[in-house]
Motif scaffolding. Structure first.
Motif, PDB file in Angstrom:
ATOM      1  N   LEU A   9      -1.905   9.959  -2.315  1.00  0.00           N
ATOM      2  CA  LEU A   9      -3.313  10.037  -2.723  1.00  0.00           C
ATOM      3  C   LEU A   9      -4.215  10.160  -1.510  1.00  0.00           C
ATOM      4  O   LEU A   9      -5.180  10.926  -1.504  1.00  0.00           O
TER       5      LEU A   9
ATOM      6  N   ARG B 267       6.358  14.145 -10.203  1.00  0.00           N
ATOM      7  CA  ARG B 267       7.473  13.238  -9.889  1.00  0.00           C
ATOM      8  C   ARG B 267       7.148  11.795 -10.274  1.00  0.00           C
ATOM      9  O   ARG B 267       7.433  10.864  -9.516  1.00  0.00           O
TER      10      ARG B 267
ATOM     11  N   GLY C 115       0.791  -1.223   0.000  1.00  0.00           N
ATOM     12  CA  GLY C 115       0.000   0.000   0.000  1.00  0.00           C
ATOM     13  C   GLY C 115       0.816   1.262   0.000  1.00  0.00           C
ATOM     14  O   GLY C 115       0.304   2.314   0.305  1.00  0.00           O
ATOM     15  N   THR C 116       2.070   1.208  -0.321  1.00  0.00           N
ATOM     16  CA  THR C 116       2.847   2.437  -0.303  1.00  0.00           C
ATOM     17  C   THR C 116       3.394   2.811  -1.675  1.00  0.00           C
ATOM     18  O   THR C 116       3.140   3.899  -2.158  1.00  0.00           O
TER      19      THR C 116
ATOM     20  N   VAL D  23      -1.467   0.855  -5.512  1.00  0.00           N
ATOM     21  CA  VAL D  23      -2.170   2.132  -5.728  1.00  0.00           C
ATOM     22  C   VAL D  23      -3.491   1.897  -6.449  1.00  0.00           C
ATOM     23  O   VAL D  23      -4.534   2.443  -6.075  1.00  0.00           O
TER      24      VAL D  23
ATOM     25  N   GLN E 189       1.550  12.434  -5.866  1.00  0.00           N
ATOM     26  CA  GLN E 189       2.408  11.418  -6.462  1.00  0.00           C
ATOM     27  C   GLN E 189       1.583  10.139  -6.540  1.00  0.00           C
ATOM     28  O   GLN E 189       0.647   9.951  -5.749  1.00  0.00           O
ATOM     29  N   PRO E 190       1.897   9.268  -7.470  1.00  0.00           N
ATOM     30  CA  PRO E 190       1.097   8.048  -7.609  1.00  0.00           C
ATOM     31  C   PRO E 190       1.452   7.006  -6.549  1.00  0.00           C
ATOM     32  O   PRO E 190       1.901   5.897  -6.867  1.00  0.00           O
ATOM     33  N   THR E 191       1.292   7.391  -5.285  1.00  0.00           N
ATOM     34  CA  THR E 191       1.508   6.468  -4.176  1.00  0.00           C
ATOM     35  C   THR E 191       0.292   6.538  -3.262  1.00  0.00           C
ATOM     36  O   THR E 191      -0.427   7.544  -3.241  1.00  0.00           O
ATOM     37  N   VAL E 192       0.089   5.496  -2.498  1.00  0.00           N
ATOM     38  CA  VAL E 192      -1.073   5.462  -1.610  1.00  0.00           C
ATOM     39  C   VAL E 192      -1.028   6.585  -0.560  1.00  0.00           C
ATOM     40  O   VAL E 192      -2.035   7.288  -0.370  1.00  0.00           O
ATOM     41  N   PRO E 193       0.103   6.813   0.123  1.00  0.00           N
ATOM     42  CA  PRO E 193       0.112   7.899   1.110  1.00  0.00           C
ATOM     43  C   PRO E 193      -0.199   9.259   0.494  1.00  0.00           C
ATOM     44  O   PRO E 193      -0.913  10.070   1.084  1.00  0.00           O
TER      45      PRO E 193
ATOM     46  N   THR F  54       6.154  16.177  -2.372  1.00  0.00           N
ATOM     47  CA  THR F  54       5.468  15.960  -3.643  1.00  0.00           C
ATOM     48  C   THR F  54       5.878  16.986  -4.699  1.00  0.00           C
ATOM     49  O   THR F  54       5.553  16.824  -5.869  1.00  0.00           O
TER      50      THR F  54
END
Lengths: 241, 257
Positions: B148, B172, A142-143, A149, B142-146, B14
């Motif tokens: 978003l 990025r 999940g990171t 994603v 950024q295309p990351t879970v945190p 970001t």
């Protein structure tokens, strides 16, 4: 800075000038370093300044970061380090327990994604992949994987939960910060998206005209006004007009 | 005409400051643009704009005994009016945040587009204030879970205070990341358009190192082109300059952390 205060001095096991950051990270991974690495940019040394960054490791995997430039932490510390040129590097070992407060108690503040240093400080895709493979699954899930994603964005329940939590937080803090009168009506949760932009802007202007622009004394005064008075103020203050 | 944007992300790293200056330079081709470092506790715009050696910054204007006009901290750089903030903790401590609204109000009265480089946090009144006061926010992701997840939180805070999302920028983005699918999914949750997808670029780091905005240092790069495209998509709205200035002037007083 609380970051330094929570790290006891470790055993210096390697010191190198003109260090290659990729080699440093590879070495940390190879030897399963638990401890920390101090990066001191050469240009800072030459300028007589004291800029430095610290990345902590557990079992060779980056855990947390701090940079003295503006006291930035986490990913911003990695960014600051990426801007600072070739460093002098000191590698220190420490027992994992000595890093407990940094790695466990304040993880959200100082943490970096396991692969962040490799991704942003080197061009070594192999190192990124190796780090990801070595990092505990709980730290990579999940990171920073595309699959994760996409899975996150497909989980509408999880996203709705995040949004609800944020809305509740904003409302609670509005009371704490004296923004209560800036709060708009309860929001719909569905995406209003582009077609609704004009309407949304209009709504926003209405809300801002109604609430946002006033001092606390103005807010008190407004409570004594009629709704028609409010409407006039909306018109005069609307930024969209 | 004036429209105020908060460039926000809720998470550090970001590329907010890079994005703020890039959007500012791109918009400056058609508008009078003022960029303000609204992150008074963690300022860094001055390094990106080559202003780290200037004598007067926003911090000076916030001192209670300061009798300087707001214009004293405005520097014409790269076709924009740039208001840097200092990095001294002592100056931050000495600054009176109640003055901020007046300073920004003065600056808002004389520009077309106001860009507020916002703090990467939602944990304090002063950090949230730029989002509260802006007409729209531009969310840098950024295309990351945190990232978003934090971007969604910023949007919800903004919505709560009646500020809409003007669009999102995926910044990025690495070569091996196929962000098209992610961006398509994200449109379900973020209002406004996906303004641009900006690739990770060494030119951004070099630009910061030499103290220039990306569009001044490396205007021909793909990243610079993406930011210009984002600015063109942003569709600036006509606004009432006096109304915006009044909004800042009358805003609830921000407090320190």
């Amino acid at each position: 800075m609380v970051f330094y205060e929570q790290i006891p001095t470790g055993d210096l096991c390697r010191s190198r000038t003109d260090a290659d950051i990729a080699e440093t990270l590879i070495s940390a991974l190879n030897r399963s370093l638990t401890g920390y690495v101090v990066f001191e940019p050469q240009q800072s040394i030459l300028a007589g300044e004291d800029d430095r960054a610290v990345i902590t490791f557990e079992q060779g995997v980056p855990m947390a970061a701090y940079h003295t430039d503006n006291d930035v932490v986490g990913s911003e510390a990695i960014d600051a380090l990426s801007d600072s040129g070739t460093p002098h590097v000191d590698v220190h070992t420490l027992p994992a327990a000595a890093l407990m407060s940094i790695h466990r108690d304040v993880t959200d503040t100082f943490a970096v994604a396991p692969t962040a240093p490799a991704r942003h400080l080197t061009n070594d895709a192999t190192l990124v992949e190796r780090t990801r493979n070595v990092a505990p699954q709980t730290r990579v899930d999940g990171t920073d994987t595309q699959t994760a994603v996409e899975a996150f964005l497909a989980d509408t329940d999880r996203i709705e939960s995040i949004k609800q939590e944020a809305r509740a937080e904003a409302a609670a803090r509005a009371a704490e910060w004296g923004f209560t009168d800036q709060l708009g009506p309860p929001e719909t949760t569905e995406n209003e998206n582009i077609d609704d932009e004009d309407r949304t802007l209009e709504d926003s202007a209405q809300q801002k005209g109604d609430n946002v622009y006033e001092s606390e004394s103005d807010v008190n005064a407004r409570h004594n006004r009629t709704s028609s008075d409010d409407s006039k103020q909306n018109q005069s203050n609307s930024p969209g007009e | 005409m004036v429209e105020a944007f908060a460039v926000a992300s809720g998470k550090g790293g970001t590329g907010k400051t890079t994005s703020t200056l890039a959007l500012g330079m791109a918009l400056a081709a058609d508008y009078d643009v003022t960029v303000i470092d609204a992150d008074t506790g963690m300022a860094n715009l001055l390094f990106h704009a080559g202003l780290d050696d200037v004598e007067i910054t926003l911090h000076d204007l916030l001192l209670t005994d300061c009798d300087l006009p707001a214009s004293a901290a405005v520097y014409d750089r790269f076709g924009m009016s740039v208001v840097p903030c200092g990095t001294s903790l002592a100056d931050f401590e000495a600054a009176d945040p109640t003055v901020l609204r007046d300073v920004v109000a003065d600056l808002a009265a004389d520009t077309d587009v106001l860009l507020l480089d916002s703090p990467a946090a939602l944990g304090s009144k002063s950090a949230v204030l730029p989002i509260v006061l802006a007409d729209r926010i531009v969310i840098i992701l950024q295309p990351t879970v945190p990232s978003l997840s934090d971007g969604l939180k910023v949007q919800e805070y903004a919505r709560a205070y009646g500020t809409v999302t003007g669009g999102v920028i995926f910044n990025r983005v690495r070569q091996d990341e196929d962000v098209a699918t992610i961006a398509e999914q994200a449109t379900r949750y973020f209002d406004g358009r996906t303004l641009a997808t900006v690739p990770e670029s060494d030119a951004v780091r070099m630009a910061r190192r030499v103290g220039k905005p990306l569009l001044a240092h490396a205007p021909e790069t793909t990243a610079a082109s993406a930011f210009r495209s984002a600015a063109a998509t942003l569709d600036i709205h006509d606004g009432d300059a006096i109304g915006v200035a009044d909004r800042f002037r009358n805003a609830v007083v921000p407090e320190r952390l």
